[in-house]
Design a protein around this motif. Structure first.
Motif, PDB file in Angstrom:
ATOM      1  N   ARG A 124      -7.054 -61.564   9.312  1.00 55.65           N
ATOM      2  CA  ARG A 124      -8.170 -60.960  10.049  1.00 55.65           C
ATOM      3  C   ARG A 124      -8.424 -59.532   9.572  1.00 55.65           C
ATOM      4  O   ARG A 124      -9.573 -59.112   9.460  1.00 55.65           O
ATOM      5  CB  ARG A 124      -7.894 -60.993  11.552  1.00 55.65           C
ATOM      6  N   ALA A 125      -7.356 -58.794   9.281  1.00 55.96           N
ATOM      7  CA  ALA A 125      -7.513 -57.425   8.790  1.00 55.96           C
ATOM      8  C   ALA A 125      -8.186 -57.430   7.420  1.00 55.96           C
ATOM      9  O   ALA A 125      -9.064 -56.609   7.147  1.00 55.96           O
ATOM     10  CB  ALA A 125      -6.161 -56.728   8.727  1.00 55.96           C
ATOM     11  N   TYR A 126      -7.788 -58.346   6.555  1.00 54.80           N
ATOM     12  CA  TYR A 126      -8.389 -58.471   5.215  1.00 54.80           C
ATOM     13  C   TYR A 126      -9.887 -58.779   5.336  1.00 54.80           C
ATOM     14  O   TYR A 126     -10.714 -58.137   4.699  1.00 54.80           O
ATOM     15  CB  TYR A 126      -7.658 -59.561   4.432  1.00 54.80           C
ATOM     16  N   GLU A 127     -10.226 -59.747   6.174  1.00 57.87           N
ATOM     17  CA  GLU A 127     -11.631 -60.109   6.375  1.00 57.87           C
ATOM     18  C   GLU A 127     -12.423 -58.942   6.972  1.00 57.87           C
ATOM     19  O   GLU A 127     -13.568 -58.704   6.589  1.00 57.87           O
ATOM     20  CB  GLU A 127     -11.737 -61.349   7.258  1.00 57.87           C
ATOM     21  N   PHE A 128     -11.814 -58.210   7.902  1.00 55.95           N
ATOM     22  CA  PHE A 128     -12.474 -57.044   8.479  1.00 55.95           C
ATOM     23  C   PHE A 128     -12.802 -56.027   7.386  1.00 55.95           C
ATOM     24  O   PHE A 128     -13.917 -55.504   7.324  1.00 55.95           O
ATOM     25  CB  PHE A 128     -11.594 -56.394   9.550  1.00 55.95           C
ATOM     26  N   LEU A 129     -11.828 -55.731   6.528  1.00 59.53           N
ATOM     27  CA  LEU A 129     -12.059 -54.741   5.467  1.00 59.53           C
ATOM     28  C   LEU A 129     -13.118 -55.197   4.478  1.00 59.53           C
ATOM     29  O   LEU A 129     -13.955 -54.398   4.055  1.00 59.53           O
ATOM     30  CB  LEU A 129     -10.750 -54.439   4.735  1.00 59.53           C
ATOM     31  N   LEU A 130     -13.097 -56.457   4.097  1.00 58.75           N
ATOM     32  CA  LEU A 130     -14.135 -56.953   3.181  1.00 58.75           C
ATOM     33  C   LEU A 130     -15.510 -56.855   3.826  1.00 58.75           C
ATOM     34  O   LEU A 130     -16.477 -56.430   3.194  1.00 58.75           O
ATOM     35  CB  LEU A 130     -13.837 -58.382   2.758  1.00 58.75           C
ATOM     36  N   ASN A 131     -15.621 -57.230   5.092  1.00 54.32           N
ATOM     37  CA  ASN A 131     -16.886 -57.141   5.811  1.00 54.32           C
ATOM     38  C   ASN A 131     -17.310 -55.687   5.972  1.00 54.32           C
ATOM     39  O   ASN A 131     -18.491 -55.362   5.855  1.00 54.32           O
ATOM     40  CB  ASN A 131     -16.762 -57.826   7.170  1.00 54.32           C
ATOM     41  N   TYR A 132     -16.352 -54.798   6.223  1.00 47.67           N
ATOM     42  CA  TYR A 132     -16.647 -53.381   6.384  1.00 47.67           C
ATOM     43  C   TYR A 132     -17.319 -52.826   5.133  1.00 47.67           C
ATOM     44  O   TYR A 132     -18.328 -52.130   5.212  1.00 47.67           O
ATOM     45  CB  TYR A 132     -15.351 -52.614   6.682  1.00 47.67           C
ATOM     46  N   THR A 133     -16.768 -53.137   3.977  1.00 47.70           N
ATOM     47  CA  THR A 133     -17.335 -52.598   2.734  1.00 47.70           C
ATOM     48  C   THR A 133     -18.688 -53.214   2.412  1.00 47.70           C
ATOM     49  O   THR A 133     -19.530 -52.552   1.818  1.00 47.70           O
ATOM     50  CB  THR A 133     -16.375 -52.796   1.545  1.00 47.70           C
ATOM     51  N   VAL A 134     -18.915 -54.457   2.808  1.00 45.33           N
ATOM     52  CA  VAL A 134     -20.207 -55.103   2.552  1.00 45.33           C
ATOM     53  C   VAL A 134     -21.281 -54.545   3.484  1.00 45.33           C
ATOM     54  O   VAL A 134     -22.395 -54.253   3.051  1.00 45.33           O
ATOM     55  CB  VAL A 134     -20.087 -56.639   2.713  1.00 45.33           C
ATOM     56  N   THR A 135     -20.940 -54.370   4.755  1.00 47.79           N
ATOM     57  CA  THR A 135     -21.943 -53.919   5.731  1.00 47.79           C
ATOM     58  C   THR A 135     -22.141 -52.411   5.713  1.00 47.79           C
ATOM     59  O   THR A 135     -23.126 -51.914   6.234  1.00 47.79           O
ATOM     60  CB  THR A 135     -21.571 -54.364   7.161  1.00 47.79           C
ATOM     61  N   ARG A 136     -21.199 -51.664   5.121  1.00 44.15           N
ATOM     62  CA  ARG A 136     -21.292 -50.201   5.050  1.00 44.15           C
ATOM     63  C   ARG A 136     -21.003 -49.719   3.627  1.00 44.15           C
ATOM     64  O   ARG A 136     -20.031 -48.992   3.403  1.00 44.15           O
ATOM     65  CB  ARG A 136     -20.293 -49.562   6.015  1.00 44.15           C
ATOM     66  N   PRO A 137     -21.812 -50.103   2.654  1.00 46.77           N
ATOM     67  CA  PRO A 137     -21.489 -49.766   1.256  1.00 46.77           C
ATOM     68  C   PRO A 137     -21.440 -48.269   0.965  1.00 46.77           C
ATOM     69  O   PRO A 137     -20.765 -47.844   0.031  1.00 46.77           O
ATOM     70  CB  PRO A 137     -22.594 -50.453   0.461  1.00 46.77           C
ATOM     71  N   ASP A 138     -22.129 -47.463   1.754  1.00 44.88           N
ATOM     72  CA  ASP A 138     -22.144 -46.018   1.499  1.00 44.88           C
ATOM     73  C   ASP A 138     -21.170 -45.245   2.396  1.00 44.88           C
ATOM     74  O   ASP A 138     -21.156 -44.022   2.369  1.00 44.88           O
ATOM     75  CB  ASP A 138     -23.564 -45.467   1.691  1.00 44.88           C
ATOM     76  N   ASP A 139     -20.377 -45.956   3.180  1.00 44.28           N
ATOM     77  CA  ASP A 139     -19.442 -45.308   4.099  1.00 44.28           C
ATOM     78  C   ASP A 139     -18.014 -45.537   3.606  1.00 44.28           C
ATOM     79  O   ASP A 139     -17.461 -46.620   3.776  1.00 44.28           O
ATOM     80  CB  ASP A 139     -19.608 -45.898   5.505  1.00 44.28           C
ATOM     81  N   PRO A 140     -17.406 -44.525   2.997  1.00 45.40           N
ATOM     82  CA  PRO A 140     -16.052 -44.709   2.464  1.00 45.40           C
ATOM     83  C   PRO A 140     -14.959 -44.686   3.532  1.00 45.40           C
ATOM     84  O   PRO A 140     -13.794 -44.843   3.233  1.00 45.40           O
ATOM     85  CB  PRO A 140     -15.897 -43.512   1.521  1.00 45.40           C
ATOM     86  N   GLY A 141     -15.317 -44.488   4.758  1.00 45.24           N
ATOM     87  CA  GLY A 141     -14.294 -44.488   5.809  1.00 45.24           C
ATOM     88  C   GLY A 141     -14.132 -43.103   6.379  1.00 45.24           C
ATOM     89  O   GLY A 141     -15.065 -42.329   6.369  1.00 45.24           O
ATOM     90  N   PRO A 142     -13.016 -42.754   6.886  1.00 46.32           N
ATOM     91  CA  PRO A 142     -11.744 -43.454   6.711  1.00 46.32           C
ATOM     92  C   PRO A 142     -11.629 -44.687   7.600  1.00 46.32           C
ATOM     93  O   PRO A 142     -12.303 -44.801   8.613  1.00 46.32           O
ATOM     94  CB  PRO A 142     -10.702 -42.420   7.146  1.00 46.32           C
ATOM     95  N   VAL A 143     -10.779 -45.596   7.178  1.00 49.64           N
ATOM     96  CA  VAL A 143     -10.432 -46.761   7.971  1.00 49.64           C
ATOM     97  C   VAL A 143      -8.986 -46.559   8.391  1.00 49.64           C
ATOM     98  O   VAL A 143      -8.125 -46.287   7.558  1.00 49.64           O
ATOM     99  CB  VAL A 143     -10.584 -48.061   7.152  1.00 49.64           C
ATOM    100  N   VAL A 144      -8.727 -46.652   9.680  1.00 45.59           N
ATOM    101  CA  VAL A 144      -7.380 -46.428  10.201  1.00 45.59           C
ATOM    102  C   VAL A 144      -6.889 -47.720  10.844  1.00 45.59           C
ATOM    103  O   VAL A 144      -7.584 -48.308  11.668  1.00 45.59           O
ATOM    104  CB  VAL A 144      -7.367 -45.283  11.246  1.00 45.59           C
ATOM    105  N   PHE A 145      -5.702 -48.146  10.448  1.00 43.59           N
ATOM    106  CA  PHE A 145      -5.051 -49.297  11.061  1.00 43.59           C
ATOM    107  C   PHE A 145      -3.844 -48.785  11.830  1.00 43.59           C
ATOM    108  O   PHE A 145      -2.933 -48.204  11.236  1.00 43.59           O
ATOM    109  CB  PHE A 145      -4.566 -50.290   9.992  1.00 43.59           C
ATOM    110  N   ASN A 146      -3.836 -48.951  13.133  1.00 44.49           N
ATOM    111  CA  ASN A 146      -2.704 -48.574  13.966  1.00 44.49           C
ATOM    112  C   ASN A 146      -2.037 -49.872  14.392  1.00 44.49           C
ATOM    113  O   ASN A 146      -2.442 -50.501  15.356  1.00 44.49           O
ATOM    114  CB  ASN A 146      -3.179 -47.761  15.171  1.00 44.49           C
TER     115      ASN A 146
END
Length: 129
Positions: A2-24
């Motif tokens: 689920r985390a992998y799919e979330f990250l792939l979807n994140y980069t596709v839906t937000r191509p100009d947003d480098p993050g940050p992405v935080v996993f707690n």
């Protein structure tokens, strides 16, 4: 997964947003495996990609992260297998069409070596714990 799919979807839906992405997440969740997989995947897909992975100490990077990277690369085809020198893996991919192009994955310890990472160009940085 689920985390992998979330990250792939994140980069596709937000191509100009480098993050940050935080996993707690709790220990043994698979964060290191996930980030290692994504870093290696990007190093093999993109020429001149710079991926840096920082663990709390260099010793932890070698003891925890390096074995996971080796596991991920275990079935890597010979023509894509990176060369390792010290804490850096260098990737080349014949499909890029440029024999001089390479991508790198570098492990470092934040306690000993964080300032040495400042000012360097990078495409992806993971700071673990």
């Amino acid at each position: 997964m689920r985390a992998y799919e979330f990250l792939l979807n994140y980069t596709v839906t937000r191509p100009d947003d480098p993050g940050p992405v935080v996993f707690n997440c709790h220990r043994r969740f698979g964060k290191t495996y996930l980030w290692g997989t994504l870093g290696i995947m990007n190093c093999l897909r993109n020429p001149n990609f710079e991926f840096r992975y920082g663990a709390p100490t260099e010793k932890q990077a070698k003891e925890i992260v390096e074995p996971i990277l080796k596991e991920i690369l275990r079935e890597c085809p010979n023509e894509l297998r990176p060369k390792k020198v010290a804490n850096t893996w260098t990737f080349k991919n014949p499909m890029w069409g440029d024999p001089d192009a390479m991508s790198t994955l570098t492990l470092f310890g934040c306690k000993e070596n964080a300032d040495a990472q400042r000012g360097k160009g990078t495409d992806m940085v993971v700071i673990d714990e």
